[in-house]
Design a protein around this motif. Structure first.
Motif, PDB file in Angstrom:
ATOM      1  N   SER A  84     111.730  -5.991  26.469  1.00  0.00           N
ATOM      2  CA  SER A  84     110.901  -4.893  25.992  1.00  0.00           C
ATOM      3  C   SER A  84     110.078  -4.372  27.163  1.00  0.00           C
ATOM      4  N   SER A  85     109.746  -3.077  27.105  1.00  0.00           N
ATOM      5  CA  SER A  85     108.907  -2.500  28.160  1.00  0.00           C
ATOM      6  C   SER A  85     107.437  -2.858  27.973  1.00  0.00           C
ATOM      7  N   LYS A  86     107.074  -3.317  26.764  1.00  0.00           N
ATOM      8  CA  LYS A  86     105.704  -3.755  26.479  1.00  0.00           C
ATOM      9  C   LYS A  86     105.760  -5.235  26.102  1.00  0.00           C
ATOM     10  N   TYR A  87     104.967  -6.047  26.782  1.00  0.00           N
ATOM     11  CA  TYR A  87     105.068  -7.482  26.542  1.00  0.00           C
ATOM     12  C   TYR A  87     103.772  -8.183  26.934  1.00  0.00           C
ATOM     13  N   ASP A  88     103.652  -9.422  26.480  1.00  0.00           N
ATOM     14  CA  ASP A  88     102.526 -10.291  26.820  1.00  0.00           C
ATOM     15  C   ASP A  88     102.847 -10.967  28.150  1.00  0.00           C
ATOM     16  N   ALA A  89     102.184 -10.552  29.201  1.00  0.00           N
ATOM     17  CA  ALA A  89     102.497 -11.044  30.542  1.00  0.00           C
ATOM     18  C   ALA A  89     102.296 -12.553  30.660  1.00  0.00           C
ATOM     19  N   GLN A  90     101.254 -13.084  30.024  1.00  0.00           N
ATOM     20  CA  GLN A  90     100.992 -14.527  30.125  1.00  0.00           C
ATOM     21  C   GLN A  90     102.101 -15.340  29.469  1.00  0.00           C
ATOM     22  N   ARG A  91     102.609 -14.852  28.345  1.00  0.00           N
ATOM     23  CA  ARG A  91     103.729 -15.536  27.689  1.00  0.00           C
ATOM     24  C   ARG A  91     104.957 -15.531  28.578  1.00  0.00           C
ATOM     25  N   VAL A  92     105.221 -14.385  29.212  1.00  0.00           N
ATOM     26  CA  VAL A  92     106.377 -14.279  30.098  1.00  0.00           C
ATOM     27  C   VAL A  92     106.254 -15.269  31.254  1.00  0.00           C
ATOM     28  N   ILE A  93     105.074 -15.335  31.851  1.00  0.00           N
ATOM     29  CA  ILE A  93     104.861 -16.251  32.979  1.00  0.00           C
ATOM     30  C   ILE A  93     105.060 -17.695  32.537  1.00  0.00           C
ATOM     31  N   LYS A  94     104.538 -18.055  31.360  1.00  0.00           N
ATOM     32  CA  LYS A  94     104.702 -19.421  30.862  1.00  0.00           C
ATOM     33  C   LYS A  94     106.175 -19.768  30.670  1.00  0.00           C
ATOM     34  N   CYS A  95     106.920 -18.835  30.101  1.00  0.00           N
ATOM     35  CA  CYS A  95     108.345 -19.086  29.881  1.00  0.00           C
ATOM     36  C   CYS A  95     109.096 -19.232  31.199  1.00  0.00           C
ATOM     37  N   LEU A  96     108.746 -18.423  32.188  1.00  0.00           N
ATOM     38  CA  LEU A  96     109.369 -18.545  33.507  1.00  0.00           C
ATOM     39  C   LEU A  96     109.023 -19.883  34.147  1.00  0.00           C
ATOM     40  N   ASN A  97     107.780 -20.308  34.005  1.00  0.00           N
ATOM     41  CA  ASN A  97     107.378 -21.610  34.554  1.00  0.00           C
ATOM     42  C   ASN A  97     108.126 -22.742  33.860  1.00  0.00           C
ATOM     43  N   LYS A 101     117.870 -19.309  35.331  1.00  0.00           N
ATOM     44  CA  LYS A 101     116.516 -19.683  34.926  1.00  0.00           C
ATOM     45  C   LYS A 101     115.836 -18.534  34.172  1.00  0.00           C
ATOM     46  N   ILE A 102     116.042 -17.313  34.634  1.00  0.00           N
ATOM     47  CA  ILE A 102     115.457 -16.153  33.947  1.00  0.00           C
ATOM     48  C   ILE A 102     116.052 -16.018  32.550  1.00  0.00           C
ATOM     49  N   ALA A 103     117.355 -16.279  32.445  1.00  0.00           N
ATOM     50  CA  ALA A 103     118.007 -16.206  31.130  1.00  0.00           C
ATOM     51  C   ALA A 103     117.442 -17.267  30.183  1.00  0.00           C
ATOM     52  N   ILE A 104     117.173 -18.457  30.714  1.00  0.00           N
ATOM     53  CA  ILE A 104     116.564 -19.506  29.889  1.00  0.00           C
ATOM     54  C   ILE A 104     115.162 -19.074  29.463  1.00  0.00           C
ATOM     55  N   ALA A 105     114.407 -18.474  30.388  1.00  0.00           N
ATOM     56  CA  ALA A 105     113.063 -17.982  30.055  1.00  0.00           C
ATOM     57  C   ALA A 105     113.132 -16.914  28.969  1.00  0.00           C
ATOM     58  N   ARG A 106     114.148 -16.087  29.026  1.00  0.00           N
ATOM     59  CA  ARG A 106     114.320 -15.050  28.000  1.00  0.00           C
ATOM     60  C   ARG A 106     114.548 -15.676  26.627  1.00  0.00           C
ATOM     61  N   ALA A 107     115.352 -16.734  26.588  1.00  0.00           N
ATOM     62  CA  ALA A 107     115.596 -17.424  25.317  1.00  0.00           C
ATOM     63  C   ALA A 107     114.319 -18.079  24.801  1.00  0.00           C
TER      64      ALA A 107
END
Length: 627
Positions: free
Chosen positions: A476-489, A526-532
């Protein structure tokens, strides 16, 4: 194909083209307004010029009144300037709308693809239809795209005919004065005979054009093949991912040039299509031009004879010659357009066959309850599955229940049914036999989108997009940045994230942004796993999630897997049996059936089992002593 084209009725031709026009009108309504206004001005404005020119010449040949001449000239100049300006404005508007429509054509097929059942989207037949449509358009614009031009040309021809009739009626009603030698020109039978001759010649020309253009359908498959060769082999040298192989194996010289060679290219001057263009196709088109010249000669002869006999002045000769010529050119253009519409129908059939693929999967009406406790239980009850068009079962009598919050590993050799099992679980396909239940209810009874929402999946052939990193994860073009960072970590991407020049706004790849970052296969995984993880669905399915990771990164994912999955029910597909030890349960697939199920310790203890065989086959590469 030619025989099919001959059997197509003109009523069917209009119906098929009308369907295409309705599609375009729904997508680009302004296109038809712009085309209609431009066609009206383009078709009718020349007649005003013709009529005014005739009046000026008649005045010069008659009374020569300076005031009348001045008035006529001014009207001629002003009207010509205004009409030219309006026609130019309308033409630019029409071209803009046509270009917009051209870009929108892909949306017609994309919208259809997005609504297709996956079973049809995944079929070779659907792919072939889509490929043919693209190739038909690429090599000559055939198909739905062509109907835009037909609408403008047919409308312009009709208006041209109407205007010409209005301006030329007096040619047949104005009589030669009595006593003149050519008074026979007043005879109704003579007028009918002349008109019939003009009409006959006018009909012959478009008939010849249609016969010539009909040859295109005979060479459609050949042209599509040639276009495929040209598009693929002609563009290989510009693809960066192929650059190494092209050089190492001299593929440009040994492969590409062979298929693009003059003797192999189906679009070359030696092809049967080009030979036909120099032969029968070209002869029919040439014959149409000859008949057009004959028509103009007949028109000049009749008009000049009546003027010589005193029926009207010399200025009217200009009017009638221009009007009659335009009348029959309009008739000719209309018939040619209808003929081309008929030819194009053979290509429209392919488009409509694709657009008319029905949705056969049952769409349920039950809403999947939104459970905060994630208590979703799925059960396979005697499930068997056979792919469409095949007599071989990919799955046989599978019985399995997913225990909530547990970790299940699915293992087996290639072709054992693991991927088919996951596709059925996610309802990309429906079972051929048996049932899949969600909380005791057949999953077909649930709304499809609702059911899909309970799954997060990382397929082995996942795709990332040339969008910013954050948008790739959040979808999505609008998202919770902190959630995204946590998932990437959580997915092990934290160190690489620190190197991203624009953080989450960093573009992946360079297709859309020259500052885009190229990432490795392991980083993409890893990005794909973060997306899931970001989707936060009750079920998480990982299909070979560490296949592209190095051993250290793989160990990191394994060690954090329980934390990553949390309270989700996790299904883990892998060929590396050592990676399954952390799972609560392992299901061993072989030839489409579940032949073993249990923990790693239980399965490894069964020395006659398939799991023990697979485990030792992999372990020997790490335990054997090499001299």
């Amino acid at each position: 194909m030619a025989n099919k084209e001959e059997k197509l009725s003109y009523r069917e031709v209009i119906r098929m083209n009308n369907r295409a026009w309705k599609i375009w009108h729904k997508m680009c309504p302004k296109l038809f307004l712009a085309t209609t206004l431009h066609s009206a001005f383009a078709a009718l404005s020349p007649y005003l010029t013709i009529w005014l020119s005739a009046q000026i010449i008649n005045e010069l040949a008659g009374k020569r009144n300076p005031d009348t001449l001045m008035k006529l000239v001014l009207i001629q100049l002003i009207s010509a300037a205004v009409l030219a300006l309006l026609t130019g404005i309308l033409q630019h508007w029409k071209i803009y709308e046509e270009d917009t429509a051209s870009q929108m054509e892909n949306k017609i097929y994309i919208d259809k693809m997005l609504t297709l059942d996956y079973i049809d989207m995944d079929s070779q037949h659907s792919f072939d239809l889509y490929s043919q449509m693209r190739q038909n358009r690429d090599w000559a614009g055939w198909g739905i795209h062509k109907t835009i031009r037909f609408f403008g040309e047919s409308l312009k021809a009709i208006l041209q005919i109407v205007g010409a009739i209005g301006l030329s009626v007096s040619l047949f009603t104005t009589k030669v004065p009595a006593g003149e030698k050519l008074v026979v020109l007043n005879n109704p039978l003579f007028i009918i005979a002349i008109f019939a001759l003009m009409l006959f010649v006018a009909l012959i020309s478009p008939f010849c054009v249609s016969k010539g253009k009909a040859y295109w359908t005979n060479y459609a498959s050949e042209a599509r093949l040639g276009n495929r060769y040209f598009s693929f082999y002609g563009g290989m040298s510009s693809e960066r991912k192929r650059a190494v192989d092209l050089r190492i194996y001299s593929q440009q010289e040994n492969v590409c040039n062979f298929y693009l060679d003059e003797n192999n290219n189906t679009l070359s001057s030696n092809s049967s299509m080009c030979k036909s263009a120099r032969g029968p196709m070209g002869l029919w088109i040439a014959l149409s031009q000859v008949t057009s010249v004959v028509l103009i000669g007949v028109v000049y002869l009749f008009v000049c004879l009546k003027a010589w006999a005193g029926a009207f002045g010399v200025g009217s000769v200009t009017q009638y010659v221009g009007a009659i010529t335009s009348l029959f050119l309009g008739v000719s253009q209309l018939l040619q357009t209808v003929g081309m519409m008929k030819v194009n129908c053979e290509f429209l059939k392919t488009s409509y066959e694709f657009l008319d693929i029905p949705n056969k999967m049952y769409q349920g009406s039950l809403t999947t309850e939104k459970r905060a406790d994630r208590k979703y239980e799925i059960e396979f009850k005697d499930v068997s599955f056979c792919y469409p068009g095949s007599d071989t079962y990919a799955l046989h009598h599978v019985n399995m229940k997913f225990r909530i919050g547990r970790r299940l590993a699915v293992v087996g050799m290639n072709g054992s049914g693991k991927t088919t099992f996951i596709k059925l679980l996610c309802r990309l396909y429906d079972p051929t036999e048996g049932q899949i239940l969600l909380n005791g209810i057949d999953i077909r009874k649930y709304k499809y989108d609702d059911y899909m929402d309970i799954f997060s999946i990382v397929f082995q052939d996942f795709q990332l997009f040339s969008m910013p990193l954050g948008e790739n994860v959040a979808c999505s073009s609008k998202y919770d940045a902190q959630r995204v960072i946590k998932c990437l970590n959580d997915a092990g991407f934290s160190e690489r994230l620190k190197e991203m020049p624009d953080g989450l706004e960093t573009y992946l790849y360079k297709e859309l942004n020259e500052k885009g970052v190229e990432i490795s296969g392991g980083e993409a995984q890893k990005i794909a796993i973060a997306r899931a993880l970001f989707k936060d669905a009750p079920f998480i399915i990982l299909d070979e999630p560490t296949a592209a990771l190095d051993p250290i990164a793989e160990a990191e994912i394994y060690s954090k897997f329980n934390d990553i999955a949390g309270d989700k029910t996790a299904i883990y597909i892998s060929h590396r049996l050592s990676s399954c030890k952390f799972c609560d349960e392992i299901a061993v697939f072989d030839n489409g059936a579940v032949i073993q199920q249990g923990t790693h310790e239980d399965l490894i203890a069964d020395k006659d089992g398939k799991y023990y065989e697979l485990w030792n086959a992999q372990a020997q590469y790490y335990t054997e002593n090499k001299e």
